[in-house]
Design a protein around this motif. Sequence first.
Motif, PDB file in Angstrom:
ATOM      1  N   VAL A   1     -16.351  36.777  29.241  1.00 20.31           N
ATOM      2  CA  VAL A   1     -16.728  38.169  28.961  1.00 20.31           C
ATOM      3  C   VAL A   1     -17.778  38.640  29.956  1.00 20.31           C
ATOM      4  O   VAL A   1     -17.674  39.730  30.527  1.00 20.31           O
ATOM      5  N   THR A   2     -18.784  37.801  30.198  1.00 24.24           N
ATOM      6  CA  THR A   2     -19.845  38.159  31.143  1.00 24.24           C
ATOM      7  C   THR A   2     -19.285  38.363  32.542  1.00 24.24           C
ATOM      8  O   THR A   2     -19.657  39.310  33.239  1.00 24.24           O
ATOM      9  N   ARG A   3     -18.382  37.495  32.950  1.00 22.79           N
ATOM     10  CA  ARG A   3     -17.770  37.608  34.283  1.00 22.79           C
ATOM     11  C   ARG A   3     -17.016  38.926  34.413  1.00 22.79           C
ATOM     12  O   ARG A   3     -17.164  39.650  35.404  1.00 22.79           O
ATOM     13  N   TRP A   4     -16.202  39.272  33.402  1.00 19.62           N
ATOM     14  CA  TRP A   4     -15.422  40.504  33.487  1.00 19.62           C
ATOM     15  C   TRP A   4     -16.311  41.739  33.388  1.00 19.62           C
ATOM     16  O   TRP A   4     -16.028  42.761  34.024  1.00 19.62           O
ATOM     17  N   GLN A   5     -17.388  41.678  32.620  1.00 19.48           N
ATOM     18  CA  GLN A   5     -18.326  42.808  32.579  1.00 19.48           C
ATOM     19  C   GLN A   5     -18.905  43.045  33.969  1.00 19.48           C
ATOM     20  O   GLN A   5     -19.011  44.188  34.421  1.00 19.48           O
ATOM     21  N   ARG A   6     -19.274  41.963  34.644  1.00 21.81           N
ATOM     22  CA  ARG A   6     -19.820  42.070  35.993  1.00 21.81           C
ATOM     23  C   ARG A   6     -18.784  42.649  36.951  1.00 21.81           C
ATOM     24  O   ARG A   6     -19.088  43.555  37.737  1.00 21.81           O
ATOM     25  N   LEU A   7     -17.551  42.170  36.870  1.00 21.01           N
ATOM     26  CA  LEU A   7     -16.497  42.660  37.760  1.00 21.01           C
ATOM     27  C   LEU A   7     -16.187  44.136  37.523  1.00 21.01           C
ATOM     28  O   LEU A   7     -16.025  44.906  38.481  1.00 21.01           O
ATOM     29  N   VAL A   8     -16.113  44.540  36.265  1.00 17.34           N
ATOM     30  CA  VAL A   8     -15.855  45.950  35.947  1.00 17.34           C
ATOM     31  C   VAL A   8     -16.989  46.826  36.484  1.00 17.34           C
ATOM     32  O   VAL A   8     -16.761  47.889  37.077  1.00 17.34           O
ATOM     33  N   HIS A   9     -18.221  46.361  36.321  1.00 20.79           N
ATOM     34  CA  HIS A   9     -19.379  47.105  36.832  1.00 20.79           C
ATOM     35  C   HIS A   9     -19.346  47.176  38.365  1.00 20.79           C
ATOM     36  O   HIS A   9     -19.589  48.237  38.944  1.00 20.79           O
ATOM     37  N   GLU A  10     -19.048  46.056  39.010  1.00 20.23           N
ATOM     38  CA  GLU A  10     -18.985  46.030  40.476  1.00 20.23           C
ATOM     39  C   GLU A  10     -17.919  46.988  40.996  1.00 20.23           C
ATOM     40  O   GLU A  10     -18.147  47.689  41.990  1.00 20.23           O
TER      41      GLU A  10
ATOM     42  N   TRP B   1      -9.501  44.485  30.421  1.00 23.44           N
ATOM     43  CA  TRP B   1     -10.934  44.232  30.186  1.00 23.44           C
ATOM     44  C   TRP B   1     -11.733  45.530  30.269  1.00 23.44           C
ATOM     45  O   TRP B   1     -12.629  45.776  29.455  1.00 23.44           O
ATOM     46  N   ARG B   2     -11.428  46.371  31.251  1.00 27.03           N
ATOM     47  CA  ARG B   2     -12.172  47.628  31.402  1.00 27.03           C
ATOM     48  C   ARG B   2     -11.993  48.503  30.164  1.00 27.03           C
ATOM     49  O   ARG B   2     -12.945  49.100  29.660  1.00 27.03           O
ATOM     50  N   ARG B   3     -10.768  48.572  29.648  1.00 27.47           N
ATOM     51  CA  ARG B   3     -10.489  49.362  28.441  1.00 27.47           C
ATOM     52  C   ARG B   3     -11.255  48.770  27.248  1.00 27.47           C
ATOM     53  O   ARG B   3     -11.817  49.493  26.440  1.00 27.47           O
ATOM     54  N   ARG B   4     -11.281  47.456  27.151  1.00 22.74           N
ATOM     55  CA  ARG B   4     -11.994  46.797  26.054  1.00 22.74           C
ATOM     56  C   ARG B   4     -13.487  47.159  26.083  1.00 22.74           C
ATOM     57  O   ARG B   4     -14.062  47.512  25.057  1.00 22.74           O
ATOM     58  N   PHE B   5     -14.101  47.097  27.257  1.00 20.57           N
ATOM     59  CA  PHE B   5     -15.528  47.407  27.355  1.00 20.57           C
ATOM     60  C   PHE B   5     -15.791  48.875  27.077  1.00 20.57           C
ATOM     61  O   PHE B   5     -16.787  49.223  26.450  1.00 20.57           O
TER      62      PHE B   5
ATOM     63  N   PHE C   1      -7.487  76.583  14.296  1.00 22.16           N
ATOM     64  CA  PHE C   1      -6.723  75.745  15.212  1.00 22.16           C
ATOM     65  C   PHE C   1      -5.531  75.102  14.516  1.00 22.16           C
ATOM     66  O   PHE C   1      -5.490  75.005  13.294  1.00 22.16           O
ATOM     67  N   ASP C   2      -4.571  74.649  15.330  1.00 26.89           N
ATOM     68  CA  ASP C   2      -3.366  73.988  14.815  1.00 26.89           C
ATOM     69  C   ASP C   2      -3.586  72.468  14.862  1.00 26.89           C
ATOM     70  O   ASP C   2      -3.607  71.879  15.937  1.00 26.89           O
ATOM     71  N   PRO C   3      -3.753  71.797  13.727  1.00 25.38           N
ATOM     72  CA  PRO C   3      -4.038  70.359  13.727  1.00 25.38           C
ATOM     73  C   PRO C   3      -2.896  69.510  14.278  1.00 25.38           C
ATOM     74  O   PRO C   3      -3.131  68.442  14.831  1.00 25.38           O
ATOM     75  N   PHE C   4      -1.659  69.973  14.153  1.00 24.27           N
ATOM     76  CA  PHE C   4      -0.531  69.218  14.686  1.00 24.27           C
ATOM     77  C   PHE C   4      -0.552  69.211  16.214  1.00 24.27           C
ATOM     78  O   PHE C   4      -0.281  68.194  16.847  1.00 24.27           O
ATOM     79  N   THR C   5      -0.912  70.341  16.808  1.00 18.80           N
ATOM     80  CA  THR C   5      -1.028  70.407  18.257  1.00 18.80           C
ATOM     81  C   THR C   5      -2.185  69.531  18.732  1.00 18.80           C
ATOM     82  O   THR C   5      -2.076  68.834  19.738  1.00 18.80           O
ATOM     83  N   LEU C   6      -3.287  69.538  17.998  1.00 18.13           N
ATOM     84  CA  LEU C   6      -4.421  68.681  18.351  1.00 18.13           C
ATOM     85  C   LEU C   6      -4.017  67.211  18.311  1.00 18.13           C
ATOM     86  O   LEU C   6      -4.310  66.443  19.221  1.00 18.13           O
ATOM     87  N   ARG C   7      -3.309  66.791  17.263  1.00 21.86           N
ATOM     88  CA  ARG C   7      -2.880  65.388  17.147  1.00 21.86           C
ATOM     89  C   ARG C   7      -1.978  65.011  18.319  1.00 21.86           C
ATOM     90  O   ARG C   7      -2.109  63.942  18.905  1.00 21.86           O
ATOM     91  N   ASN C   8      -1.049  65.908  18.681  1.00 21.19           N
ATOM     92  CA  ASN C   8      -0.161  65.651  19.813  1.00 21.19           C
ATOM     93  C   ASN C   8      -0.934  65.561  21.121  1.00 21.19           C
ATOM     94  O   ASN C   8      -0.641  64.721  21.972  1.00 21.19           O
ATOM     95  N   ALA C   9      -1.941  66.423  21.288  1.00 13.65           N
ATOM     96  CA  ALA C   9      -2.759  66.391  22.504  1.00 13.65           C
ATOM     97  C   ALA C   9      -3.560  65.093  22.589  1.00 13.65           C
ATOM     98  O   ALA C   9      -3.629  64.469  23.645  1.00 13.65           O
ATOM     99  N   ILE C  10      -4.126  64.662  21.476  1.00  6.69           N
ATOM    100  CA  ILE C  10      -4.889  63.412  21.460  1.00  6.69           C
ATOM    101  C   ILE C  10      -3.973  62.231  21.755  1.00  6.69           C
ATOM    102  O   ILE C  10      -4.319  61.348  22.547  1.00  6.69           O
ATOM    103  N   ASP C  11      -2.797  62.211  21.164  1.00  6.76           N
ATOM    104  CA  ASP C  11      -1.825  61.142  21.437  1.00  6.76           C
ATOM    105  C   ASP C  11      -1.465  61.108  22.914  1.00  6.76           C
ATOM    106  O   ASP C  11      -1.373  60.038  23.527  1.00  6.76           O
ATOM    107  N   ALA C  12      -1.265  62.292  23.515  1.00  5.69           N
ATOM    108  CA  ALA C  12      -0.911  62.351  24.927  1.00  5.69           C
ATOM    109  C   ALA C  12      -2.059  61.834  25.796  1.00  5.69           C
ATOM    110  O   ALA C  12      -1.846  61.080  26.741  1.00  5.69           O
ATOM    111  N   LEU C  13      -3.299  62.219  25.471  1.00 12.54           N
ATOM    112  CA  LEU C  13      -4.460  61.760  26.228  1.00 12.54           C
ATOM    113  C   LEU C  13      -4.666  60.263  26.109  1.00 12.54           C
ATOM    114  O   LEU C  13      -5.148  59.606  27.019  1.00 12.54           O
ATOM    115  N   CYS C  14      -4.284  59.699  24.974  1.00 16.03           N
ATOM    116  CA  CYS C  14      -4.441  58.256  24.740  1.00 16.03           C
ATOM    117  C   CYS C  14      -3.229  57.466  25.216  1.00 16.03           C
ATOM    118  O   CYS C  14      -3.178  56.256  25.052  1.00 16.03           O
TER     119      CYS C  14
END
Length: 103
Positions: free
Chosen positions: A7-16, A41-45, A87-100
């Motif tokens: 974990v420490t090694r990958w944290q260092r690499l992601v930072h570098e 690893w980057r996504r995890r951190f 606002f339209d909550p269904f459109t928001l959910r779709n936008a969040i899904d697309a961003l993720c």
Amino acid sequence: MTKEERVTRWQRLVHEQAQSGMSAAAFCKENQLNLHGFYSWRRRFKTESDPKVTGAFLELVPSSKIEGSGIHIRVDGRLSIELDRDFDPFTLRNAIDALCGKG
């Protein structure tokens, strides 16, 4: 190598990589790292350090039907989402899904 050392090694690499100004692909190639492993690893951190990514849910209920979604999304270094009262909550959910990457 212990889990803590890994974990420490990958944290260092992601930072570098972030400090290097290089793309993740170029950094991984130069350092002989697996690109998919690096992204994982980057996504995890990022998930662990981002208090907004907690798994908490908020029920979104529109107060009336209007034309348009009532949602304004800006991505300028940090994600910003502004919601109009109707606002339209269904459109928001779709936008969040697309961003993720789920949509």
